[in-house]
Design a protein around this motif. Structure first.
Motif, PDB file in Angstrom:
ATOM      1  N   PRO A 173       0.836  -1.206   0.000  1.00 23.81           N
ATOM      2  CA  PRO A 173       0.000   0.000   0.000  1.00 23.81           C
ATOM      3  C   PRO A 173       0.872   1.258   0.000  1.00 23.81           C
ATOM      4  N   ARG A 174       0.504   2.218  -0.829  1.00 27.70           N
ATOM      5  CA  ARG A 174       1.233   3.482  -0.931  1.00 27.70           C
ATOM      6  C   ARG A 174       0.623   4.461   0.067  1.00 27.70           C
ATOM      7  N   VAL A 175       1.415   4.854   1.059  1.00 23.37           N
ATOM      8  CA  VAL A 175       0.862   5.619   2.173  1.00 23.37           C
ATOM      9  C   VAL A 175       1.590   6.959   2.338  1.00 23.37           C
ATOM     10  N   PHE A 176       0.901   7.878   2.982  1.00 24.68           N
ATOM     11  CA  PHE A 176       1.484   9.167   3.324  1.00 24.68           C
ATOM     12  C   PHE A 176       1.345   9.341   4.830  1.00 24.68           C
ATOM     13  N   MET A 177       2.444   9.709   5.483  1.00 30.07           N
ATOM     14  CA  MET A 177       2.406   9.900   6.929  1.00 30.07           C
ATOM     15  C   MET A 177       2.597  11.376   7.267  1.00 30.07           C
ATOM     16  N   PRO A 178       1.538  12.065   7.680  1.00 25.17           N
ATOM     17  CA  PRO A 178       1.673  13.467   8.094  1.00 25.17           C
ATOM     18  C   PRO A 178       2.181  13.542   9.533  1.00 25.17           C
ATOM     19  N   ILE A 179       3.284  14.248   9.716  1.00 22.97           N
ATOM     20  CA  ILE A 179       3.786  14.496  11.064  1.00 22.97           C
ATOM     21  C   ILE A 179       3.122  15.748  11.634  1.00 22.97           C
ATOM     22  N   SER A 204       6.106   4.335   1.657  1.00 23.79           N
ATOM     23  CA  SER A 204       5.808   5.754   1.826  1.00 23.79           C
ATOM     24  C   SER A 204       5.946   6.459   0.484  1.00 23.79           C
ATOM     25  N   VAL A 205       4.976   7.316   0.137  1.00 29.53           N
ATOM     26  CA  VAL A 205       5.039   8.017  -1.147  1.00 29.53           C
ATOM     27  C   VAL A 205       6.098   9.115  -1.140  1.00 29.53           C
ATOM     28  N   GLU A 227      -2.625   6.078  -1.248  1.00 27.91           N
ATOM     29  CA  GLU A 227      -3.840   5.269  -1.095  1.00 27.91           C
ATOM     30  C   GLU A 227      -4.419   5.379   0.313  1.00 27.91           C
ATOM     31  N   ALA A 228      -3.546   5.671   1.273  1.00 29.08           N
ATOM     32  CA  ALA A 228      -3.987   5.730   2.670  1.00 29.08           C
ATOM     33  C   ALA A 228      -3.032   6.615   3.467  1.00 29.08           C
ATOM     34  N   GLN A 256     -12.117   8.548   1.259  1.00 27.80           N
ATOM     35  CA  GLN A 256     -12.466   7.136   1.461  1.00 27.80           C
ATOM     36  C   GLN A 256     -12.217   6.663   2.887  1.00 27.80           C
ATOM     37  N   HIS A 257     -11.763   7.585   3.748  1.00 26.61           N
ATOM     38  CA  HIS A 257     -11.473   7.257   5.151  1.00 26.61           C
ATOM     39  C   HIS A 257     -10.511   6.070   5.254  1.00 26.61           C
ATOM     40  N   ARG A 258      -9.442   6.132   4.468  1.00 25.54           N
ATOM     41  CA  ARG A 258      -8.441   5.062   4.507  1.00 25.54           C
ATOM     42  C   ARG A 258      -7.261   5.533   5.346  1.00 25.54           C
ATOM     43  N   VAL A 259      -7.118   4.926   6.518  1.00 25.71           N
ATOM     44  CA  VAL A 259      -6.054   5.315   7.442  1.00 25.71           C
ATOM     45  C   VAL A 259      -5.585   4.104   8.237  1.00 25.71           C
ATOM     46  N   TYR A 260      -4.292   4.021   8.422  1.00 22.02           N
ATOM     47  CA  TYR A 260      -3.688   3.008   9.283  1.00 22.02           C
ATOM     48  C   TYR A 260      -3.171   3.724  10.527  1.00 22.02           C
ATOM     49  N   TYR A 261      -3.512   3.198  11.691  1.00 21.54           N
ATOM     50  CA  TYR A 261      -3.030   3.793  12.931  1.00 21.54           C
ATOM     51  C   TYR A 261      -1.854   2.974  13.449  1.00 21.54           C
ATOM     52  N   ILE A 262      -0.704   3.643  13.561  1.00 16.50           N
ATOM     53  CA  ILE A 262       0.501   2.964  14.000  1.00 16.50           C
ATOM     54  C   ILE A 262       0.704   3.199  15.490  1.00 16.50           C
ATOM     55  N   ASP A 263       1.207   2.195  16.175  1.00 14.93           N
ATOM     56  CA  ASP A 263       1.473   2.294  17.604  1.00 14.93           C
ATOM     57  C   ASP A 263       2.525   3.369  17.868  1.00 14.93           C
ATOM     58  N   ASP A 264       2.382   4.106  18.973  1.00 16.47           N
ATOM     59  CA  ASP A 264       3.334   5.185  19.257  1.00 16.47           C
ATOM     60  C   ASP A 264       4.734   4.674  19.577  1.00 16.47           C
TER      61      ASP A 264
END
Length: 286
Positions: A173-179, A204-205, A227-228, A256-264
């Protein structure tokens, strides 16, 4: 002058000669004389604390730094202050025979001060998953716990390899992580989280951006069409916050409300980061 005299008095009263007989090279190339068996350890970074506990030396820890979260037992220890400017007076008063810190981004002021006082300080500088393994080894050397370090790195590597084997060949999956959202800050090629996302079977894109924490425009984010999203669970950066910001509603991942929640635990360059890696892999590839 009075403050300086008071500090020197503290040093004289509280500094304890270090019964040291081993000379090691820390991760920044410094030669450090350390005790054969350190029993009064101060950890100046949360990731260091996690590693020391994972090596079975938690009972020898006399103090930690602010923001320590893992393991939970470590939070009962007193803190010597923040990561950049810990209290030298507090460190001295605790009679440490070894301080373990993290390579600072700026001058080695704290390290130089402790060197002058005669308190050994051993620095680590983990980068990426391999850096975690290396720091487990070097801290194991400093603590004279090499069998434990070998066992820990072996078990951690087996877990990483198992995730990679399970996700190998599957669509990433192609993902974007906003800090952060203003300015939009994300993860680049050299960020530890980028490597974790890849090891978990994603991509990561922004993995081609050379900066560790690049700032990008909304236009760039939309052009890369993730994608998410990947968001740290329980942090200030939430899906609802992004959804309400101008421009973010144009992103398909938001629509599309596509989000993965990563553990802190992904924020800690220590053994607990492997927990976060496994959690993310289960989300990418259930």
């Amino acid at each position: 002058m009075k403050r300086c005299f008071l500090f020197l008095s503290l040093v004289t009263l509280f500094a304890v000669p270090c019964l040291a007989s081993r000379t090691l090279t820390d991760e920044v190339g410094r030669r450090v004389v350390v005790p054969d068996h350190p029993h009064r350890i101060i950890c100046l970074m949360p990731s260091v604390t996690d590693t020391v506990y994972a090596l079975g030396a938690g009972d020898d820890v006399v103090a930690i730094s602010d923001y320590t979260k893992y393991p939970a037992a470590a939070q009962k220890k007193p803190s010597v202050g923040d990561l950049i400017h810990p209290s030298i007076e507090t460190i001295v008063s605790l009679h440490p025979d070894l301080v373990i810190g993290y390579q600072p981004r700026g001058p080695l002021e704290v390290t130089d001060q402790l060197d002058r006082i005669g308190i050994p300080i051993f620095l680590v500088s983990p980068h990426g998953i391999a850096g975690i393994m290396h720091s487990v080894d070097t801290i194991g050397q400093a603590l004279n716990r090499m069998p434990q370090a070998d066992a820990l790195t072996h078990s951690l590597q087996l877990r990483v390899d198992a995730v990679k084997a399970r996700t190998n060949g599957l669509p990433a999956p192609r993902v974007f992580m906003p800090i952060w959202y203003d300015p939009i800050t994300t993860i680049g090629k050299n960020a530890f989280i980028t490597e974790v996302i890849e090891a978990a079977g994603g991509r990561s894109v922004t993995d081609d951006m050379s900066a560790e924490w690049p700032q990008v425009s909304m236009e760039v984010v939309l052009q890369r069409a993730p994608e998410a999203l990947v968001i740290v669970r329980g942090g200030k950066m939430t899906f609802q916050v992004l959804e309400s910001r101008p421009g973010w509603g144009s992103m398909a991942a938001i629509q599309q409300h596509r989000v993965y929640y990563i553990d802190d635990r992904i924020n800690f360059a220590s053994p607990v980061a492997i927990d976060a890696l496994e959690d993310l892999a289960k989300q990418f590839h259930p």
